[in-house]
Design a protein around this motif. Structure first.
Motif, PDB file in Angstrom:
ATOM      1  N   SER A 111       0.826  -1.205   0.000  1.00 47.91           N
ATOM      2  CA  SER A 111       0.000   0.000   0.000  1.00 47.91           C
ATOM      3  C   SER A 111       0.864   1.262   0.000  1.00 47.91           C
ATOM      4  N   VAL A 112       2.069   1.169   0.556  1.00 52.02           N
ATOM      5  CA  VAL A 112       3.006   2.301   0.518  1.00 52.02           C
ATOM      6  C   VAL A 112       3.495   2.506  -0.917  1.00 52.02           C
ATOM      7  N   VAL A 113       3.740   1.392  -1.613  1.00 50.95           N
ATOM      8  CA  VAL A 113       4.148   1.457  -3.020  1.00 50.95           C
ATOM      9  C   VAL A 113       3.042   2.083  -3.862  1.00 50.95           C
ATOM     10  N   CYS A 114       1.825   1.586  -3.700  1.00 50.22           N
ATOM     11  CA  CYS A 114       0.697   2.073  -4.504  1.00 50.22           C
ATOM     12  C   CYS A 114       0.444   3.562  -4.277  1.00 50.22           C
ATOM     13  N   SER A 137      -2.944  -2.431   5.788  1.00 47.89           N
ATOM     14  CA  SER A 137      -1.963  -1.381   5.521  1.00 47.89           C
ATOM     15  C   SER A 137      -1.342  -0.808   6.798  1.00 47.89           C
ATOM     16  N   PRO A 138      -0.016  -0.591   6.787  1.00 52.76           N
ATOM     17  CA  PRO A 138       0.626   0.096   7.902  1.00 52.76           C
ATOM     18  C   PRO A 138       0.479   1.606   7.818  1.00 52.76           C
ATOM     19  N   GLY A 139      -0.170   2.084   6.744  1.00 51.40           N
ATOM     20  CA  GLY A 139      -0.240   3.506   6.424  1.00 51.40           C
ATOM     21  C   GLY A 139       0.308   3.693   5.027  1.00 51.40           C
ATOM     22  N   THR A 140       0.141   4.864   4.493  1.00 52.72           N
ATOM     23  CA  THR A 140       0.590   5.125   3.120  1.00 52.72           C
ATOM     24  C   THR A 140       1.677   6.184   3.041  1.00 52.72           C
ATOM     25  N   GLY A 141       1.918   6.865   4.135  1.00 51.35           N
ATOM     26  CA  GLY A 141       2.803   8.020   4.113  1.00 51.35           C
ATOM     27  C   GLY A 141       2.053   9.312   3.907  1.00 51.35           C
ATOM     28  N   ALA A 142       0.742   9.211   3.622  1.00 54.74           N
ATOM     29  CA  ALA A 142      -0.106  10.394   3.441  1.00 54.74           C
ATOM     30  C   ALA A 142      -1.069  10.502   4.615  1.00 54.74           C
ATOM     31  N   ASP A 143      -1.485  11.714   4.927  1.00 60.55           N
ATOM     32  CA  ASP A 143      -2.387  11.929   6.060  1.00 60.55           C
ATOM     33  C   ASP A 143      -3.841  11.642   5.715  1.00 60.55           C
TER      34      ASP A 143
END
Length: 296
Positions: free
Chosen positions: A182-185, A203-209
């Protein structure tokens, strides 16, 4: 075609360089599959001669006549992009992007997930198992940083562009992104209008808020099974001496703003279990329908 990132986890295993092939067209798709099967067969011979019977067996399995490989790289931990179904006749396409610990040595598990989704969606859908990057190891610091995702995202983005060029605009494309995938996507879809739906599972999160911060025209879905240990991981993001650790907001939280759907009792590796609630809803998303939602 954008070549897969060369994996280095097992550099001692000899294998040929990936076949040098132009992006496939409707008339060259079969020859693309054939060239990559031949490459996998040569990789099997080289691994066998080297004494690695396990990798040789995997490579031979990948080289079977029925396999539809868009890319294959037997070097290192290995990478492959495989099609299940008829890509040119499909009304819907799902691209599965895996998380950590996925390699040629564990590819059978990833393949089973793709097969389960294809079995659930039926003949009007093609499923693509996209192992197009070197995934991080779960028990490592790499899995806590976006580095591998940043390396992988341009390759996934280019692949989606080539896929659109092959199948046209009338076919729906869904990204199904598991765990670190999910981080890749999230990085691949920024300002990209070629994806209709994106599902973030475990998902561990995406890096976005927030979903809006992904800057994608795709509908963003998220789910986490009640038995998934990822729910115990802190959804934080911090910078330490130029390195980002963690991926921030939980995609299943209200503040993220995704469409949250039911995944039932799925554990972290159970989202594609046959007859499960999670698989049923992922099939709905793949086919452009609405799954069972809990909130948006």
């Amino acid at each position: 075609m954008i070549a897969p990132i060369s994996a280095a986890a097992r550099p001692r295993i000899p294998a040929p360089a990936p076949a040098s092939i132009a992006p496939p067209t409707p008339t060259t798709l079969r020859s693309t599959y054939e060239a990559n099967r031949e490459n996998a067969a040569e990789a099997a011979r080289m691994a066998d001669a080297h004494g690695d019977r396990s990798r040789a067996a995997t490579d031979r399995w990948m080289a079977a006549p029925a396999r539809q490989l868009l890319t294959f790289d037997g070097r290192g931990s290995g990478q492959a992009v495989e099609v299940l179904g008829d890509l040119l006749k499909a009304d819907h396409i799902a691209v599965l992007v895996p998380g950590s610990d996925t390699s040629l040595d564990t590819y059978d598990r990833f393949h089973r997930a793709a097969q389960a989704l294809h079995d659930r969606t039926g003949p009007d859908t093609a499923v693509i198992a996209w192992l197009g990057y070197e995934t991080p190891v779960t028990i490592s610091t790499t899995v806590l940083t976006p580095t591998r995702a940043e390396q992988a995202a341009p390759h996934l983005r280019a692949f989606i562009g080539e896929l659109r060029g092959l199948v046209g605009d009338s076919t729906s494309v869904a990204l199904i992104c598991h765990s670190y995938g999910s981080v890749v996507c999230a990085r691949a879809v920024t300002d990209l209008d070629a994806v209709d739906d994106m599902a973030l599972i475990g998902s561990p999160g995406t890096g976005a808020d927030s979903a809006a911060a992904l800057h994608t025209s795709a509908r963003v879905w998220a789910a986490r099974g009640t038995d998934d240990w990822i729910g115990m991981v802190p959804h934080t993001r911090s910078d330490f001496f130029g390195t980002t650790l963690g991926f921030g907001t939980d995609p299943t939280s209200r503040s993220f703003g995704a469409h949250v759907f039911t995944a039932g009792p799925a554990g972290h590796s159970d989202y594609f279990t046959p007859n499960s609630t999670s698989l049923k809803n992922l099939a709905h998303i793949t086919q452009g329908a609405f799954p069972e939602e809990t909130h948006a």
